[in-house]
Design a protein around this motif. Structure first.
Motif, PDB file in Angstrom:
ATOM      1  N   PRO A  87       0.822  -1.217   0.000  1.00  0.00           N
ATOM      2  CA  PRO A  87       0.000   0.000   0.000  1.00  0.00           C
ATOM      3  C   PRO A  87       0.852   1.261   0.000  1.00  0.00           C
ATOM      4  CG  PRO A  87      -0.616  -1.477   1.811  1.00  0.00           C
ATOM      5  CD  PRO A  87       0.583  -2.056   1.162  1.00  0.00           C
ATOM      6  N   ASP A  88       0.305   2.329  -0.569  1.00  0.00           N
ATOM      7  CA  ASP A  88       1.023   3.601  -0.622  1.00  0.00           C
ATOM      8  C   ASP A  88       1.283   4.159   0.777  1.00  0.00           C
ATOM      9  OD1 ASP A  88       1.080   3.534  -3.368  1.00  0.00           O
ATOM     10  OD2 ASP A  88      -0.783   4.676  -3.578  1.00  0.00           O
ATOM     11  N   GLU A  89       0.364   3.904   1.686  1.00  0.00           N
ATOM     12  CA  GLU A  89       0.497   4.431   3.044  1.00  0.00           C
ATOM     13  C   GLU A  89       1.320   3.499   3.940  1.00  0.00           C
ATOM     14  OE1 GLU A  89      -3.203   1.983   2.803  1.00  0.00           O
ATOM     15  OE2 GLU A  89      -2.470   3.666   1.644  1.00  0.00           O
TER      16      GLU A  89
END
Length: 144
Positions: A87-89
């Motif tokens: 995930p990007d986060e």
């Protein structure tokens, strides 16, 4: 027919064709011809055997999956199951805290297996661990 033996049959036939160009025939040459004929016969006997179940070069004796492109269950599963992207986060500290509180399965379900693996690898790395290409840390007086 099992196509796995076709290259061996072709190589034996080419080698037998080369014997025809030899001018001198000795007992040793005839022994080589006989050995090559035996290899060719063995390859033909193998080709007459049962056709391999799938068309996979990496897993020729592996289980069959008729829906896979090459008929191999092992390769077909890898084609259908792409890796879950990180995930990007992605914050390794958050993943580690969630992992410690809820366990591996819950962390993998929430962040994905790649993110959990990456976070665990980063947690195992101590700041003093050298990475390739990094210089050695300076030595202190107590280490000398």
């Amino acid at each position: 027919m099992n196509p796995d033996f076709l290259p061996a049959i072709g190589a034996s036939l080419r080698a037998l064709g080369e014997f025809a160009t030899w001018r001198e025939v000795t007992d040793e040459t005839l022994a080589e011809v006989a050995a090559e004929l035996d290899r060719a016969r063995a390859a033909v006997a193998g080709a007459r055997g049962q056709q391999r179940a799938n068309r996979c070069a990496r897993h020729p004796g592996g289980p069959v999956d008729p829906t896979a492109t090459n008929g191999c269950l092992l390769c077909g599963v890898a084609e259908r199951r792409p890796a879950t992207p990180v995930p990007d986060e992605f914050v390794p500290g958050d993943v580690i805290r969630f992992y410690d509180e809820h366990g591996h399965e819950a962390a993998a379900a929430r962040y994905g297996p790649q993110a959990v693996t990456r976070a665990l690898v980063l947690r195992a790395r101590h700041p003093s661990t050298r990475r390739p290409g990094q210089p050695l840390p300076p030595r202190t007086e107590s280490e000398n």
